[in-house]
Design an enzyme around this catalytic site. Structure first.
Site, PDB file in Angstrom:
ATOM      1  N   ASP A 137     -13.338  -9.443  -3.749  1.00  0.00           N
ATOM      2  CA  ASP A 137     -13.152  -8.134  -4.279  1.00  0.00           C
ATOM      3  C   ASP A 137     -12.806  -8.117  -5.902  1.00  0.00           C
ATOM      4  O   ASP A 137     -11.722  -8.931  -6.173  1.00  0.00           O
ATOM      5  CB  ASP A 137     -11.942  -7.655  -3.523  1.00  0.00           C
ATOM      6  CG  ASP A 137     -12.212  -7.689  -1.876  1.00  0.00           C
ATOM      7  OD1 ASP A 137     -13.501  -7.183  -1.421  1.00  0.00           O
ATOM      8  OD2 ASP A 137     -11.232  -8.038  -1.138  1.00  0.00           O
ATOM      9  N   ASP A 148     -11.016   0.650   8.441  1.00  0.00           N
ATOM     10  CA  ASP A 148      -9.843   0.001   7.946  1.00  0.00           C
ATOM     11  C   ASP A 148      -8.757   0.235   8.634  1.00  0.00           C
ATOM     12  O   ASP A 148      -8.445   1.421   8.981  1.00  0.00           O
ATOM     13  CB  ASP A 148      -9.631   0.591   6.473  1.00  0.00           C
ATOM     14  CG  ASP A 148     -10.757  -0.082   5.607  1.00  0.00           C
ATOM     15  OD1 ASP A 148     -11.572  -1.008   5.934  1.00  0.00           O
ATOM     16  OD2 ASP A 148     -10.743   0.142   4.276  1.00  0.00           O
TER      17      ASP A 148
END
Length: 246
Positions: free
Chosen positions: A129, A8
């Protein structure tokens, strides 16, 4: 089953967040390309990358870091974060990204997903998500009123390569994958599903290889790899053994 190591990106660095909160970021490597090389040397076969700044900005932000990774590793890379139009999809695929992940735009602009999947078969995934069962967007800053299954069903016949399903409540907390919700999603659609959020230990690998999870295409591991709770060699050996026995 593929185990994807996660990188990330925030401010050009390799970080992990807790529950998607940018204020709760831990830097694990200042050089994402070095981290990508490390994962490649450990035997991983597919890299999962998210441009966190891009997810909030709605456009690519950490492009330089992504391009350095592409130059440093030969393995396939899937990328999400800030991919909101066909031009960006095409640009990343031309630069060497194997598969793009469309998240917010899958909720806001499903036509884009269908057009991208048609233009680039097998190279477009959808990131869903969920927070309390509802899909979050804009870098998880907003929660919609639709469920992951609602969104996934929109793309049943669109040629999507995969659905990446993340349980936000578990992400970065090492509590274990939410396999019940992920398997329920996989059992309800024909699109391959990849589990994400909360990967904690070798127990998660074993659970992913159990018969009830046979429809899952893979899982994404982040913090568990960075802090040593998950041994790459042990995890990959189990996966290879399961493939050989299949």
């Amino acid at each position: 089953m593929i185990l994807f190591p996660a990188i990330d990106l925030k401010d050009g660095q390799c970080v992990r967040l807790e529950q998607g909160d940018m204020a709760r970021a831990t830097v694990f490597n200042f050089d994402p390309a070095e981290q990508a090389r490390a994962f490649a040397s450990q035997g991983f076969e597919y890299l999962h990358v998210v441009d966190l700044d891009g997810a909030f900005a709605g456009r690519p932000v950490n492009a330089d870091a992504v391009e350095r990774m592409l130059k440093n590793v030969a393995m396939p890379v899937q990328l999400g974060g800030g991919i909101r139009d066909l031009k960006t999809v095409e640009a990343w695929l031309k630069k060497g990204i194997t598969r793009v992940i469309i998240g917010t735009a899958a909720v806001r602009d499903p036509v884009l997903v269908k057009e991208a999947a048609k233009a680039f078969p097998g190279r477009v995934a959808v990131g869903l998500d969920a927070r309390d069962g509802k899909v979050a967007v804009e870098g998880w800053a907003e929660t919609s009123e639709v469920t992951a299954l609602d969104i996934a069903r929109r793309f049943e016949d669109a040629g999507i390569a995969a659905i990446i399903f993340t349980d936000i409540a578990r992400d970065g907390l090492l509590k274990g994958l939410n396999l019940d919700a992920t398997i329920a999603l996989a059992d309800s659609i024909s699109i391959p599903v990849i589990a994400s959020g909360g990967f904690a230990s070798i127990a998660d690998v074993k659970a992913l290889l159990a018969p009830r999870a046979k429809k899952l295409a893979g899982a994404i591991a982040g913090r568990a790899l960075y802090d040593g709770r998950l041994d790459p060699a042990e995890a990959l050996a189990l996966i290879r053994a399961a493939r050989a026995a299949a």
